[in-house]
Structures are given as C-alpha cells and as structure tokens.
Design a protein around this motif. Sequence first.
Motif, PDB file in Angstrom:
ATOM      1  N   LYS A  28     -14.350  17.430  -0.088  1.00  0.00           N
ATOM      2  CA  LYS A  28     -13.400  18.214   0.698  1.00  0.00           C
ATOM      3  C   LYS A  28     -13.231  17.531   2.042  1.00  0.00           C
ATOM      4  CE  LYS A  28     -13.491  23.000  -0.902  1.00  0.00           C
ATOM      5  NZ  LYS A  28     -13.661  24.411  -0.461  1.00  0.00           N
ATOM      6  N   LEU A  29     -12.004  17.536   2.545  1.00  0.00           N
ATOM      7  CA  LEU A  29     -11.754  16.947   3.855  1.00  0.00           C
ATOM      8  C   LEU A  29     -12.377  17.814   4.940  1.00  0.00           C
ATOM      9  CD1 LEU A  29      -9.485  15.713   1.982  1.00  0.00           C
ATOM     10  CD2 LEU A  29      -8.140  15.479   4.080  1.00  0.00           C
ATOM     11  N   PHE A  30     -12.788  17.194   6.033  1.00  0.00           N
ATOM     12  CA  PHE A  30     -13.254  17.986   7.178  1.00  0.00           C
ATOM     13  C   PHE A  30     -12.116  18.235   8.161  1.00  0.00           C
ATOM     14  CE2 PHE A  30     -14.725  13.546   7.894  1.00  0.00           C
ATOM     15  CZ  PHE A  30     -14.000  13.216   9.008  1.00  0.00           C
ATOM     16  N   THR A  31     -10.941  17.653   7.874  1.00  0.00           N
ATOM     17  CA  THR A  31      -9.747  18.005   8.639  1.00  0.00           C
ATOM     18  C   THR A  31      -8.991  19.085   7.871  1.00  0.00           C
ATOM     19  OG1 THR A  31      -8.655  16.116   7.587  1.00  0.00           O
ATOM     20  CG2 THR A  31      -9.415  15.825   9.840  1.00  0.00           C
ATOM     21  N   PRO A  32      -8.545  20.157   8.517  1.00  0.00           N
ATOM     22  CA  PRO A  32      -7.878  21.261   7.817  1.00  0.00           C
ATOM     23  C   PRO A  32      -6.462  20.879   7.375  1.00  0.00           C
ATOM     24  CG  PRO A  32      -7.784  21.628  10.168  1.00  0.00           C
ATOM     25  CD  PRO A  32      -8.629  20.398   9.971  1.00  0.00           C
ATOM     26  N   ARG A  33      -5.861  21.743   6.586  1.00  0.00           N
ATOM     27  CA  ARG A  33      -4.524  21.470   6.054  1.00  0.00           C
ATOM     28  C   ARG A  33      -3.491  21.263   7.163  1.00  0.00           C
ATOM     29  NH1 ARG A  33      -6.740  25.256   2.631  1.00  0.00           N
ATOM     30  NH2 ARG A  33      -7.037  24.523   0.490  1.00  0.00           N
ATOM     31  N   MET A  34      -3.632  21.990   8.258  1.00  0.00           N
ATOM     32  CA  MET A  34      -2.642  21.868   9.334  1.00  0.00           C
ATOM     33  C   MET A  34      -2.631  20.469   9.954  1.00  0.00           C
ATOM     34  SD  MET A  34      -4.196  23.863  12.645  1.00  0.00           S
ATOM     35  CE  MET A  34      -4.019  25.447  11.873  1.00  0.00           C
ATOM     36  N   TYR A  35      -3.702  19.693   9.731  1.00  0.00           N
ATOM     37  CA  TYR A  35      -3.759  18.326  10.238  1.00  0.00           C
ATOM     38  C   TYR A  35      -3.855  17.323   9.090  1.00  0.00           C
ATOM     39  CZ  TYR A  35      -4.455  20.626  14.689  1.00  0.00           C
ATOM     40  OH  TYR A  35      -4.290  21.422  15.807  1.00  0.00           O
ATOM     41  N   SER A  36      -3.348  17.705   7.918  1.00  0.00           N
ATOM     42  CA  SER A  36      -3.428  16.834   6.746  1.00  0.00           C
ATOM     43  C   SER A  36      -2.067  16.634   6.088  1.00  0.00           C
ATOM     44  CB  SER A  36      -4.427  17.414   5.729  1.00  0.00           C
ATOM     45  OG  SER A  36      -5.722  17.525   6.293  1.00  0.00           O
ATOM     46  N   SER A  37      -0.997  16.763   6.877  1.00  0.00           N
ATOM     47  CA  SER A  37       0.354  16.601   6.344  1.00  0.00           C
ATOM     48  C   SER A  37       0.998  15.327   6.876  1.00  0.00           C
ATOM     49  CB  SER A  37       1.232  17.795   6.731  1.00  0.00           C
ATOM     50  OG  SER A  37       0.761  18.985   6.152  1.00  0.00           O
ATOM     51  N   LEU A  38       1.847  14.743   6.070  1.00  0.00           N
ATOM     52  CA  LEU A  38       2.659  13.611   6.489  1.00  0.00           C
ATOM     53  C   LEU A  38       3.996  14.138   7.026  1.00  0.00           C
ATOM     54  CD1 LEU A  38       2.012  11.114   3.538  1.00  0.00           C
ATOM     55  CD2 LEU A  38       0.958  11.120   5.805  1.00  0.00           C
ATOM     56  N   PRO A  39       4.776  13.308   7.716  1.00  0.00           N
ATOM     57  CA  PRO A  39       6.036  13.797   8.300  1.00  0.00           C
ATOM     58  C   PRO A  39       7.017  14.298   7.239  1.00  0.00           C
ATOM     59  CG  PRO A  39       5.897  11.391   8.391  1.00  0.00           C
ATOM     60  CD  PRO A  39       4.545  11.889   8.036  1.00  0.00           C
ATOM     61  N   GLY A  40       7.593  15.463   7.502  1.00  0.00           N
ATOM     62  CA  GLY A  40       8.643  15.977   6.643  1.00  0.00           C
ATOM     63  C   GLY A  40       8.225  16.904   5.531  1.00  0.00           C
ATOM     64  N   GLY A  56       0.829  -1.200   0.000  1.00  0.00           N
ATOM     65  CA  GLY A  56       0.000   0.000   0.000  1.00  0.00           C
ATOM     66  C   GLY A  56       0.863   1.250   0.000  1.00  0.00           C
ATOM     67  N   ALA A  57       0.588   2.158  -0.957  1.00  0.00           N
ATOM     68  CA  ALA A  57       1.356   3.407  -1.037  1.00  0.00           C
ATOM     69  C   ALA A  57       0.438   4.612  -0.900  1.00  0.00           C
ATOM     70  CB  ALA A  57       2.135   3.467  -2.353  1.00  0.00           C
ATOM     71  N   GLY A  58      -0.570   4.477  -0.009  1.00  0.00           N
ATOM     72  CA  GLY A  58      -1.385   5.621   0.368  1.00  0.00           C
ATOM     73  C   GLY A  58      -0.687   6.367   1.485  1.00  0.00           C
ATOM     74  N   GLN A  59      -1.454   7.151   2.252  1.00  0.00           N
ATOM     75  CA  GLN A  59      -0.811   7.948   3.298  1.00  0.00           C
ATOM     76  C   GLN A  59      -0.085   7.102   4.340  1.00  0.00           C
ATOM     77  OE1 GLN A  59      -4.329   8.691   2.755  1.00  0.00           O
ATOM     78  NE2 GLN A  59      -5.379   8.553   4.720  1.00  0.00           N
ATOM     79  N   ALA A  60      -0.632   5.939   4.684  1.00  0.00           N
ATOM     80  CA  ALA A  60       0.025   5.084   5.673  1.00  0.00           C
ATOM     81  C   ALA A  60       1.325   4.514   5.115  1.00  0.00           C
ATOM     82  CB  ALA A  60      -0.912   3.958   6.105  1.00  0.00           C
ATOM     83  N   GLY A  61       1.273   3.982   3.900  1.00  0.00           N
ATOM     84  CA  GLY A  61       2.467   3.405   3.291  1.00  0.00           C
ATOM     85  C   GLY A  61       3.564   4.433   3.074  1.00  0.00           C
ATOM     86  N   LEU A  62       3.176   5.637   2.657  1.00  0.00           N
ATOM     87  CA  LEU A  62       4.171   6.695   2.419  1.00  0.00           C
ATOM     88  C   LEU A  62       4.819   7.151   3.729  1.00  0.00           C
ATOM     89  CD1 LEU A  62       2.298   8.841  -0.251  1.00  0.00           C
ATOM     90  CD2 LEU A  62       4.177   7.234  -0.636  1.00  0.00           C
ATOM     91  N   ALA A  63       4.016   7.274   4.795  1.00  0.00           N
ATOM     92  CA  ALA A  63       4.579   7.645   6.099  1.00  0.00           C
ATOM     93  C   ALA A  63       5.578   6.582   6.565  1.00  0.00           C
ATOM     94  CB  ALA A  63       3.467   7.824   7.126  1.00  0.00           C
ATOM     95  N   MET A  64       5.223   5.319   6.329  1.00  0.00           N
ATOM     96  CA  MET A  64       6.141   4.232   6.680  1.00  0.00           C
ATOM     97  C   MET A  64       7.404   4.328   5.842  1.00  0.00           C
ATOM     98  SD  MET A  64       5.957   1.778   8.905  1.00  0.00           S
ATOM     99  CE  MET A  64       7.432   0.892   9.436  1.00  0.00           C
ATOM    100  N   GLY A  65       7.233   4.627   4.552  1.00  0.00           N
ATOM    101  CA  GLY A  65       8.384   4.774   3.664  1.00  0.00           C
ATOM    102  C   GLY A  65       9.320   5.884   4.099  1.00  0.00           C
ATOM    103  N   TYR A  66       8.753   6.964   4.603  1.00  0.00           N
ATOM    104  CA  TYR A  66       9.565   8.101   5.083  1.00  0.00           C
ATOM    105  C   TYR A  66      10.507   7.656   6.199  1.00  0.00           C
ATOM    106  CZ  TYR A  66      10.580  12.499   7.517  1.00  0.00           C
ATOM    107  OH  TYR A  66      11.205  13.552   8.144  1.00  0.00           O
TER     108      TYR A  66
END
Length: 344
Positions: free
Chosen positions: A49-61, A9-19
């Motif tokens: 549209k997400l109900f979470t704002p941009r400040m809580y929609s970023s992955l690490p880095g 999986g290379a969605g947000q979870a997979g990418l965070a793990m990859g980081y």
Amino acid sequence: MRYETIVIGAGQAGLAMGYYLKQSGGSFLLIDKGQQVGQVWKDRYDSLKLFTPRMYSSLPGLLLEGEQHGFPTKDEIANYLKRYAEKFALPVALNSEVLSVTKHGESFCVETTIGMFYSSNVVVATGPFQKKRIPAFSASLSERILQMHSSEYKNPKQLQKGKVLVVGGGNSGAQIAVELSEERETYLAISKKPSYFPLTVGGKSVFWWFDKLGILKVRNTLFIGKLMRKKGDPIFGSDLKSAITNFGVTLKGKVVNCKNDQIIFDDSTILEVNNIIWATGFQQEYEWIKVEGVFDKQKKIIHDRGISPVNGLYFLGLPWQSRRGSSLLQGVRYDAKYLIEHMK
C-alpha cells in the motif's frame, strides 16, 4: 518512423509527459518494455500500500477515485495508470525495449526491439526502478539460502521454511519485514536507527499537513531541500515500531559480508538464516544512452530540472528532480509541465 518527441517509459512520469504532449498537439510516442501499462506496479509485492494518500496519487487531468485520505493498493495504482492511458488515448508501444539512443545532427535515433524510431526530442522517463542493487558478496552465500530482491518478492509463500533476514531500512523493507514476522522468525538489517512518521495526524494524512506547510514544494536547491534529501525518508506508520517492540522483528546492524551459511554484521555478530530479501533499492543505469555530454565523470546525469546539456534530450521522474515529490505520482506533473514549456 519519425515523431516530434519520443518518451522512453510509460509509467507515471511517461504518462504525465504524454498528457501534456497531447495538449501541445505534436506527434509523439511512449515506448515501454512492459506487457501492459502499470506493469511495474502490478509486479510489486501483493500487500503493498502506498504511504501517500489518494489525494496525492493522481496524475494531471484524472482523479484517483476513492476516499481521498485513504491509501491505495498497488493494484489500484496499476489499474489507474492503465485507465489513464486509455482515457487520454496516449500512443504507447508496449513490449518494446530500448536498446540504444544515439544522436545524429539534430535528430535522435532510438533503436528498440520492435524497430528504429527517429525524433527531435527524447524524454527519458524510466523511473527509479532500473538495476537491482545487491551487494557483490551475496554471491559467496550457500546455495541452500534462498535469496531474492524485494522487487521479486510477492508474498511469504515464496520463501523456504525457517528464519528470514530483510536487508534494507526503507519503507518497502519495513513493510515486508512486518508481513513476514506474522508467521516466522524475522530479522531486519539497517545501517542506522529508524525514524518514524505517522501516516495520519488529526484524522488527515500526514502528506496533507506536509502540503499545507509547503514541505512537498521544497526545492532541491534550497538548504532545507538538500538537508531533507540527505536525511532520506522516515518509516511511515507505526507497524514496524510495534513489531520490534513486540519482538516480532529483531533489528540488526549493517550487513558487511557473507560467507557460506553466515551473514556478518558491522558489530561483528553473525547470523544464520534460511532466506534473505535484499530490500536494497535500485541504481540508475543508462548504458544504452550513447550520446556525449549527458553524464559526468561519475556517470551521473547532468541536468537542470530534467533539461540535459544535449539539445532535445530530457529526463523526467528522477528522485528530487526539482522537489520532494518529483518521482511521486502527484509531483511528477510539475516537472513534466516544465519540460513541455521548455520544448515550445
């Protein structure tokens, strides 16, 4: 080919793990069946549209750019994930469906549509969007009724003329019902009275307030965490409430059966419509994991914050894996970092 770790999986979870895997220095590969990184977000309905704002929609880095209290679109997130993979040069094998995962001794064998891969660790990061959950009785409806799952819905142009019933009281079902009510007679079937939460309070996202109050960090092992999980998410924003008040959306109870042209509800009322959108969510499906000791008798994953009883096998991005935000963009980093620390 052999890698130290394979991430499925290379969605947000997979990418965070990859980081974090990139930082650790070991060899790894992300495998995803999509044609591009961010495919799942690209494929969702146009107006999302997400109900979470941009400040809580970023992955690490990497910060998601834009007004931080504003709410990003689905295409914005899809493009951000693609940019994320490129920025950190994460190795991703696309158009690659995993057919099976087996274990032989201390090594895993991951069979895919592009070949066999071997690794010491496997991280299953396939996310919550797997098998569509649609009631079996939907098959008894007349062919004249257009049916689709919410994951297949893009915009109102896909539907036939006439009435539409959206089944499901989550945020996706609410957003779709509101959109459709602008141009046609719309019904929304839900099993319980909806509860609402504002998107903003005092000019700031409600999630900013949740963060300050510690709600986003509530662990799933605490009483309040268990209570929040059982209650489920409210409907964020006031659009649905306004549409109901102004008779744009008519609420119905739980759908209990269907027959020919009729939908039957739990109060014994009957409705005839031309279109049905099943916003009934997804169920997890891991039949391709052929490793003993991973699931209980109810076929649910056995894990402690993503760490399975099988040495080297991990899960990431599960709802409430450790906290309220475990499956969200901003929250998945905590579990990813935890798993990395366990692998060392």
